[in-house]
Enzyme design. Structure first.
Site, mmCIF file in Angstrom:
data_model
loop_
_atom_site.group_PDB
_atom_site.id
_atom_site.type_symbol
_atom_site.label_atom_id
_atom_site.label_comp_id
_atom_site.label_asym_id
_atom_site.label_seq_id
_atom_site.Cartn_x
_atom_site.Cartn_y
_atom_site.Cartn_z
ATOM 1 N N ASP A 118 46.800 40.718 37.298
ATOM 2 C CA ASP A 118 46.097 40.541 38.559
ATOM 3 C C ASP A 118 44.594 40.638 38.333
ATOM 4 O O ASP A 118 44.128 41.290 37.386
ATOM 5 C CB ASP A 118 46.518 41.612 39.575
ATOM 6 C CG ASP A 118 47.948 41.440 40.049
ATOM 7 O OD1 ASP A 118 48.499 40.331 39.886
ATOM 8 O OD2 ASP A 118 48.512 42.410 40.583
ATOM 9 N N LYS A 119 43.843 40.048 39.220
ATOM 10 C CA LYS A 119 42.383 40.031 39.103
ATOM 11 C C LYS A 119 41.806 41.419 38.862
ATOM 12 O O LYS A 119 40.957 41.611 37.986
ATOM 13 C CB LYS A 119 41.773 39.428 40.379
ATOM 14 C CG LYS A 119 40.254 39.435 40.411
ATOM 15 C CD LYS A 119 39.739 38.846 41.723
ATOM 16 C CE LYS A 119 38.221 38.890 41.787
ATOM 17 N NZ LYS A 119 37.711 38.340 43.071
#
Length: 328
Positions: free
Chosen positions: A147-148
């Site tokens: 995830d970012k």
């Protein structure tokens, strides 16, 4: 994010694919636009593919990204390289970096940085190609993602054969080891355990997923957790994935009533650390490199954001190490 919504007439008797049906509407979207910018399709509040056969009375919602670029450009973005050879490149991904270009993040991604690092040319997007081919072209060398706002170890491939070799291990999850650390809000009832649930789209919030036991819906997900220590109502966890579902750890920690600190999607803003970012870090990966029989281990050091929070917790609370039978 534009949304196109419509209801199929009750007297519709055809068997047309959704993408073709939409393209034929007076105010519809052409199939090229739909394929290149599609975010999600929902039919009667259930996710569907563009190949879904439309039925009378269907309520259809299509979300898409309007400004899709023509090319994925190489970008001179600094990378922390853990290991590199002629076949793979292992990165210590910084928090805030998106893994590959997608809606809302067409630049500044790991793919953009890798294209520059490897001296590759820009990737032209063929918007008339099949949807699977469009997605594949945006993800050269990517075999898994973080995830970012999750930092840590991520491995990428430099050629098609290496990409398939690595991707096969992520699909099977037999010998591969993916280990994370997290600082969570709350204490688990047991010091360690294995969470086994299905993961489905949260019907109340389309951006979130939800862990649901005892159902055939969604996708199976398995996470092993171990609580290293507790500080007041905060827990330091080690987590291992046996599957690789979207947001899996974040969903399972919420299911355990121990959401990850800084997770505004699945948790809450903490009063003591109101500005904390996501306290989730991929610290270890063990995988077979292309052509190798044994596993190779890669590690990422504990990030500064973890160390800063743990300093405060050490000063404020007595460290408690849980064991079986510990009172909660």
């Amino acid at each position: 994010m534009p949304t196109f919504a419509f209801t199929v007439p009750d007297d519709y008797a055809g068997t047309e694919r959704l993408d073709r049906y939409v393209a034929g509407l007076p105010n519809g979207m052409n199939r090229s636009h739909l394929k290149s910018g599609l975010l999600q399709v929902r039919v009667n509040e259930r996710p569907r593919k563009p190949s879904y056969k439309v039925q009378a009375g269907d309520r259809i919602f299509i979300d898409w990204e309007d400004s899709v670029p023509d090319d994925i450009e190489p970008e001179d973005i600094p990378l922390t390289i853990i290991y590199e050879d002629s076949r793979v490149c292992v990165i210590d991904k910084a928090q805030g970096m998106v893994t590959h270009p997608a809606a809302g993040n067409w630049s500044g991604t790991l793919v953009n940085a890798l294209l520059f690092h490897l001296g590759r040319e820009k990737i032209a997007q063929d918007k008339d190609a099949p949807a699977s081919q469009i997605l594949s072209a945006r993800r050269p060398g990517i075999v898994h993602r973080l995830d970012k706002d999750t930092s840590g170890v991520i491995i990428t491939a430099k050629d098609a054969a290496s990409q398939e070799w690595l991707a096969g291990q992520f699909r099977q999850h037999r010998r591969i080891v993916k280990e994370y650390i997290a600082i969570c809000l709350g204490r688990p009832q047991k010091p360690q355990g294995v969470i086994r649930t299905q993961i489905i789209r949260d019907p109340r919030n389309r951006k979130r997923f939800k862990a649901v036991p005892d159902t055939a819906e969604g996708k199976y997900a398995q996470t092993a957790y171990r609580c290293i220590a507790c500080y007041g109502e905060y827990s330091l966890m080690v987590l291992r994935l046996a599957t690789g579902r979207t947001h899996q750890i974040r969903v399972h920690m919420r299911y355990l009533n121990c959401p990850v600190m800084g997770d505004v999607l699945y948790g809450r803003v903490d009063r003591r650390f109101p500005h904390a970012t996501l306290m989730l870090h991929a610290r270890r990966l063990k995988i077979r490199l292309p052509g190798e029989a044994e596993l190779t281990e890669f590690r990422s050091p504990t990030p500064e954001r973890f160390r800063e929070v743990l300093k405060v917790l050490h000063r404020t609370y007595r460290k408690v190490v849980l064991s079986e039978g510990t009172e909660q």
